[in-house]
Design an enzyme around this catalytic site. Structure first.
Site, mmCIF file in Angstrom:
data_model
loop_
_atom_site.group_PDB
_atom_site.id
_atom_site.type_symbol
_atom_site.label_atom_id
_atom_site.label_comp_id
_atom_site.label_asym_id
_atom_site.label_seq_id
_atom_site.Cartn_x
_atom_site.Cartn_y
_atom_site.Cartn_z
ATOM 1 N N ASN A 128 0.813 -1.225 0.000
ATOM 2 C CA ASN A 128 0.000 0.000 0.000
ATOM 3 C C ASN A 128 0.845 1.273 0.000
ATOM 4 O O ASN A 128 0.408 2.302 -0.509
ATOM 5 C CB ASN A 128 -0.915 -0.027 1.228
ATOM 6 N N TYR A 155 3.046 9.685 -12.006
ATOM 7 C CA TYR A 155 2.323 8.894 -10.995
ATOM 8 C C TYR A 155 1.465 7.831 -11.684
ATOM 9 O O TYR A 155 1.498 6.657 -11.329
ATOM 10 C CB TYR A 155 1.468 9.818 -10.132
ATOM 11 N N GLY A 156 0.706 8.270 -12.702
ATOM 12 C CA GLY A 156 -0.157 7.335 -13.430
ATOM 13 C C GLY A 156 0.644 6.198 -14.045
ATOM 14 O O GLY A 156 0.219 5.039 -14.024
HETATM 15 N N1 LIG Z 1 -5.739 8.904 -1.446
HETATM 16 C C1 LIG Z 1 -6.170 8.623 -2.658
HETATM 17 O O1 LIG Z 1 -7.053 9.295 -3.196
HETATM 18 C C2 LIG Z 1 -5.588 7.461 -3.425
HETATM 19 C C3 LIG Z 1 -6.206 7.078 -4.614
HETATM 20 C C4 LIG Z 1 -5.696 6.000 -5.312
HETATM 21 C C5 LIG Z 1 -4.610 5.306 -4.828
HETATM 22 N N2 LIG Z 1 -4.013 5.693 -3.669
HETATM 23 C C6 LIG Z 1 -2.867 4.908 -3.201
HETATM 24 O O2 LIG Z 1 -3.126 4.478 -1.883
HETATM 25 C C7 LIG Z 1 -1.893 4.249 -1.213
HETATM 26 C C8 LIG Z 1 -1.912 4.907 0.164
HETATM 27 O O3 LIG Z 1 -1.947 6.304 -0.003
HETATM 28 P P1 LIG Z 1 -2.773 7.279 0.951
HETATM 29 O O4 LIG Z 1 -3.672 8.053 0.101
HETATM 30 O O5 LIG Z 1 -3.320 6.543 2.092
HETATM 31 O O6 LIG Z 1 -1.644 8.302 1.394
HETATM 32 P P2 LIG Z 1 -0.809 8.451 2.752
HETATM 33 O O7 LIG Z 1 -1.694 8.596 3.928
HETATM 34 O O8 LIG Z 1 0.190 9.499 2.475
HETATM 35 O O9 LIG Z 1 -0.136 7.032 2.851
HETATM 36 C C9 LIG Z 1 1.068 6.671 2.272
HETATM 37 C C10 LIG Z 1 1.730 5.750 3.262
HETATM 38 O O10 LIG Z 1 2.883 5.205 2.656
HETATM 39 C C11 LIG Z 1 3.954 5.315 3.553
HETATM 40 N N3 LIG Z 1 5.172 5.482 2.775
HETATM 41 C C12 LIG Z 1 5.411 6.387 1.805
HETATM 42 N N4 LIG Z 1 6.638 6.229 1.305
HETATM 43 C C13 LIG Z 1 7.191 5.197 2.001
HETATM 44 C C14 LIG Z 1 8.447 4.556 1.959
HETATM 45 N N5 LIG Z 1 9.403 4.940 1.107
HETATM 46 N N6 LIG Z 1 8.683 3.522 2.821
HETATM 47 C C15 LIG Z 1 7.722 3.121 3.690
HETATM 48 N N7 LIG Z 1 6.509 3.688 3.757
HETATM 49 C C16 LIG Z 1 6.255 4.719 2.932
HETATM 50 C C17 LIG Z 1 3.664 6.544 4.408
HETATM 51 O O11 LIG Z 1 4.224 6.428 5.709
HETATM 52 P P3 LIG Z 1 5.575 7.198 6.140
HETATM 53 O O12 LIG Z 1 5.458 8.570 5.619
HETATM 54 O O13 LIG Z 1 5.638 7.018 7.599
HETATM 55 O O14 LIG Z 1 6.651 6.412 5.445
HETATM 56 C C18 LIG Z 1 2.152 6.491 4.517
HETATM 57 O O15 LIG Z 1 1.742 5.753 5.656
HETATM 58 C C19 LIG Z 1 -0.800 4.768 -2.136
HETATM 59 O O16 LIG Z 1 -0.211 3.688 -2.834
HETATM 60 C C20 LIG Z 1 -1.566 5.674 -3.094
HETATM 61 O O17 LIG Z 1 -0.914 5.797 -4.333
HETATM 62 C C21 LIG Z 1 -4.477 6.759 -2.952
#
Ligand SMILES: NC(=O)c1ccc[n+]([C@@H]2O[C@H](COP(=O)([O-])OP(=O)(O)OC[C@H]3O[C@@H](n4cnc5c(N)ncnc54)[C@H](OP(=O)(O)O)[C@@H]3O)[C@@H](O)[C@H]2O)c1
Length: 248
Positions: A86, A150-151
């Site tokens: 994730n 990103y896409g």
């Molecule tokens: N929000 C949306 O609308 C949306 C839509 C489609 C897909 N997504 C996908 O859903 C997933 C979760 O995103 P989110 O929206 O929940 O955003 P978020 O709250 O920013 O979550 C991202 C998580 O990934 C962790 N992370 C980032 N880089 C990392 C690294 N190098 N190593 C370890 N952990 C890492 C962050 O924790 P730390 O900062 O503590 O590392 C954070 O907990 C992502 O893959 C995103 O692309 C989100």
């Protein structure tokens, strides 16, 4: 739906969608190895859920990360049944305005790290008839002007999911969820600035037929379903939009 006794790794587990996934898994009876970089929200998760959670403060893109995560999960819970990739990096911008190094940074976290984690988890997953869920995005299926890097990483995740589903069948199932917009901390870190981010939120709402953002647990429930062999034992290689109709 029950995942009692299952040991699941969730990356990016402490915030946003990952938090919703972790809480849904815990509710279903699974134990969770929660991975992230920032120790603070991970610590809060461990405090709240006790023995059912072990935390690993780890950059998933760092060398040796996958081995450390798999070792932590097996040492804590005696086995590893599933991986939920994730953790994600989202930096938006038009092509001419984007630092080329950003493509490598996003690819490392969004594509290479999940592949490494699956690779190192495979012996455990094979032995237990395990399963993988990759959190992709509708951005991997739609055209994404202003967010092309990103896409492209999410399209790569979709391809990885489908190819590995065939490569690893019938031992290990590999599926992906493609979330639509969910209000998470990610939206404040895209590099777009406050005004453009606000406009993007409005545009996303306008292009989502259900007329609202999704909830993190609405993604979490689908993860639980895909990890439960009683419910989804014949599903592999699926790219499932959970998106309020955004790709309809
Ligand atoms: N929000 C949306 O609308 C949306 C839509 C489609 C897909 N997504 C996908 O859903 C997933 C979760 O995103 P989110 O929206 O929940 O955003 P978020 O709250 O920013 O979550 C991202 C998580 O990934 C962790 N992370 C980032 N880089 C990392 C690294 N190098 N190593 C370890 N952990 C890492 C962050 O924790 P730390 O900062 O503590 O590392 C954070 O907990 C992502 O893959 C995103 O692309 C989100």
């Amino acid at each position: 739906m029950t995942l009692a006794g299952k040991s699941v790794v969730v990356t990016g587990a402490a915030t946003g969608i990952g938090r919703g996934i972790t809480e849904s898994l815990l509710k279903s009876g699974a134990s969770v190895t929660a991975v992230g970089r920032n120790p603070e929200p991970l610590g809060e998760l461990a405090e709240r859920y006790g023995d059912a959670v072990t935390v690993v403060s780890q950059d998933v893109g760092a060398s040796g990360a996958a081995e450390r995560i798999v070792t932590a999960a097996t040492e804590s819970f005696g086995a590893l049944d599933a991986v939920v990739n994730n953790a994600g990096r989202a930096r938006f911008g038009r092509l001419e305005e984007t630092d080329p190094a950003e493509f490598d940074a996003m690819f490392a976290v969004n594509v290479a790290a999940p592949a490494q984690l699956i690779r190192h988890a495979l012996p455990q997953l094979r032995a237990r008839g395990g399963s993988v869920v990759n959190i992709s995005s509708v951005g991997g299926a739609l055209s994404m002007p202003g967010r092309s890097f990103y896409g492209a990483t999410k399209a790569a995740v979709n391809s990885l999911t489908r190819s590995l589903a065939r490569e690893l069948a019938p031992d290990v199932r590999v599926n992906a969820i493609l979330p639509g917009p969910v209000d998470t901390p990610m939206w404040n870190e895209t590099g777009l600035g406050e005004q453009a981010t606000q406009q993007m939120r409005l545009d996303l709402l306008a292009s989502t037929p259900m007329g609202r953002f999704g909830e993190a647990t609405e993604i979490g429930q689908w993860v639980c379903l895909l990890l439960d062999p009683q419910l989804s034992g014949w599903i592999t290689g699926a790219l499932i939009p959970v998106d309020g109709g955004r790709t309809a």
